[in-house]
Design a protein around this motif. Sequence first.
Motif, short mmCIF file in Angstrom:
data_model
loop_
_atom_site.label_atom_id
_atom_site.label_comp_id
_atom_site.label_asym_id
_atom_site.label_seq_id
_atom_site.Cartn_x
_atom_site.Cartn_y
_atom_site.Cartn_z
N VAL A 80 1.08 -1.38 -0.14
CA VAL A 80 0.45 0.40 -0.01
C VAL A 80 0.69 1.25 0.28
O VAL A 80 0.67 2.19 -0.42
CB VAL A 80 -0.95 -0.22 1.06
N ASP A 81 2.26 1.22 0.42
CA ASP A 81 3.14 2.47 0.87
C ASP A 81 4.01 2.58 -0.62
O ASP A 81 3.68 3.31 -0.77
CB ASP A 81 4.17 2.26 1.96
N GLN A 82 3.39 1.45 -1.10
CA GLN A 82 4.74 1.84 -2.83
C GLN A 82 3.28 2.15 -3.58
O GLN A 82 3.83 2.53 -4.86
CB GLN A 82 5.29 0.50 -2.81
N LYS A 83 1.86 1.35 -3.62
CA LYS A 83 1.15 1.72 -4.42
C LYS A 83 -0.30 2.59 -3.60
O LYS A 83 -1.05 1.81 -3.34
CB LYS A 83 0.69 0.72 -5.15
N PRO A 84 0.25 3.99 -3.22
CA PRO A 84 -1.07 4.01 -2.01
C PRO A 84 -2.16 4.53 -3.57
O PRO A 84 -3.27 4.85 -2.60
CB PRO A 84 -0.67 5.17 -1.72
N ASN A 85 -1.98 4.33 -4.32
CA ASN A 85 -3.70 4.39 -5.60
C ASN A 85 -3.72 3.44 -6.21
O ASN A 85 -4.61 3.28 -6.66
CB ASN A 85 -3.04 5.58 -6.57
N ASP A 86 -3.71 2.44 -6.11
CA ASP A 86 -4.00 0.64 -6.56
C ASP A 86 -4.61 0.64 -5.85
O ASP A 86 -4.37 -0.05 -4.21
CB ASP A 86 -2.40 -0.10 -6.20
N PRO A 87 -6.10 0.23 -5.93
CA PRO A 87 -7.46 -0.24 -4.89
C PRO A 87 -7.25 -2.15 -4.89
O PRO A 87 -7.43 -2.53 -4.22
CB PRO A 87 -8.61 -0.56 -6.03
N SER A 92 -5.73 -6.71 -1.13
CA SER A 92 -4.61 -7.25 -0.21
C SER A 92 -4.78 -6.96 0.88
O SER A 92 -3.86 -8.13 1.74
CB SER A 92 -3.46 -7.34 -1.19
N LEU A 93 -4.63 -5.81 1.27
CA LEU A 93 -4.41 -5.89 2.89
C LEU A 93 -5.41 -5.52 3.72
O LEU A 93 -5.50 -5.96 4.77
CB LEU A 93 -3.81 -3.71 2.85
N ILE A 114 -12.58 0.96 -3.04
CA ILE A 114 -13.80 1.39 -3.08
C ILE A 114 -14.07 2.45 -4.11
O ILE A 114 -14.26 3.14 -4.55
CB ILE A 114 -15.27 1.24 -1.82
N ASP A 115 -13.18 3.55 -3.08
CA ASP A 115 -13.63 5.21 -2.83
C ASP A 115 -11.93 5.20 -3.93
O ASP A 115 -12.63 6.57 -5.11
CB ASP A 115 -12.41 5.61 -1.96
#
Length: 235
Positions: A80-87, A92-93, A114-115
């Motif tokens: 998530v830190d590496q890809k903060p804009n990838d839903p 996965s988180l 979803i956002d």
Amino acid sequence: MEAQEQPLSQEQETRTKQEPEKKKKKSKNEKFKWWQTLLLLTLTLVISVGAGYYVSSKYLWSSYDKDQLKLQLESAKDTVDQKPNDPKSYVSLGYAYFLNGDNDEATKQYKTAIDLDKNYFDAYFNLGLVYNKENRLNDSVKMAQKAIEISPKDYKGFLLKGMSYRKLKMYSDSIEALNEANKLMPGNTDILYEIGRVAEDQGDKKNAEEIYKDALNYDPMYKPALVGLKRIGKK
């Protein structure tokens, strides 16, 4: 499926009496017409070896080592830190949080996904699974319906919908959804198992037993059906 998904919830003995909004209440004694079961079983001509027990084996019955779960959670956070804009990274988180027993945080991550993408099937499906486990069944049905609207060719949305309706004791609606799931994925043991649960929940042990055995014909090691047979034997 490309994105990692949420484990399906384990079936609980207590049944909720709430119903989805704008749905007419179904009678608790409403019986499923078993010729529909025969039709469903006839339709299962194609055995999907790889997907026959995809949902339950991967999401419902898996066991995990606690240390492995912690590592998975940390890895998901890094993603998530590496890809903060990838839903996908948030799904996965959320999955990792769920495995670690944190439904609230899992829900938060799915809503974030979803956002980022209002049409991301996996986010709605996984969120619906959390709601199903928590017996927030109105919400679970809504998420399943949204998933179906996004990907009407994916059987899992219909399967989740059928599961939720069954727990609501809305058996006709459950079977209708499971019929659709079966059309999309013939030979799927998860679908057959849910049909068996409809029979079992209505007290029809004979038909439930036959359907569980039919699922075992596709996969003799299919754990939900084995557990179902054992459960019926105790009643």
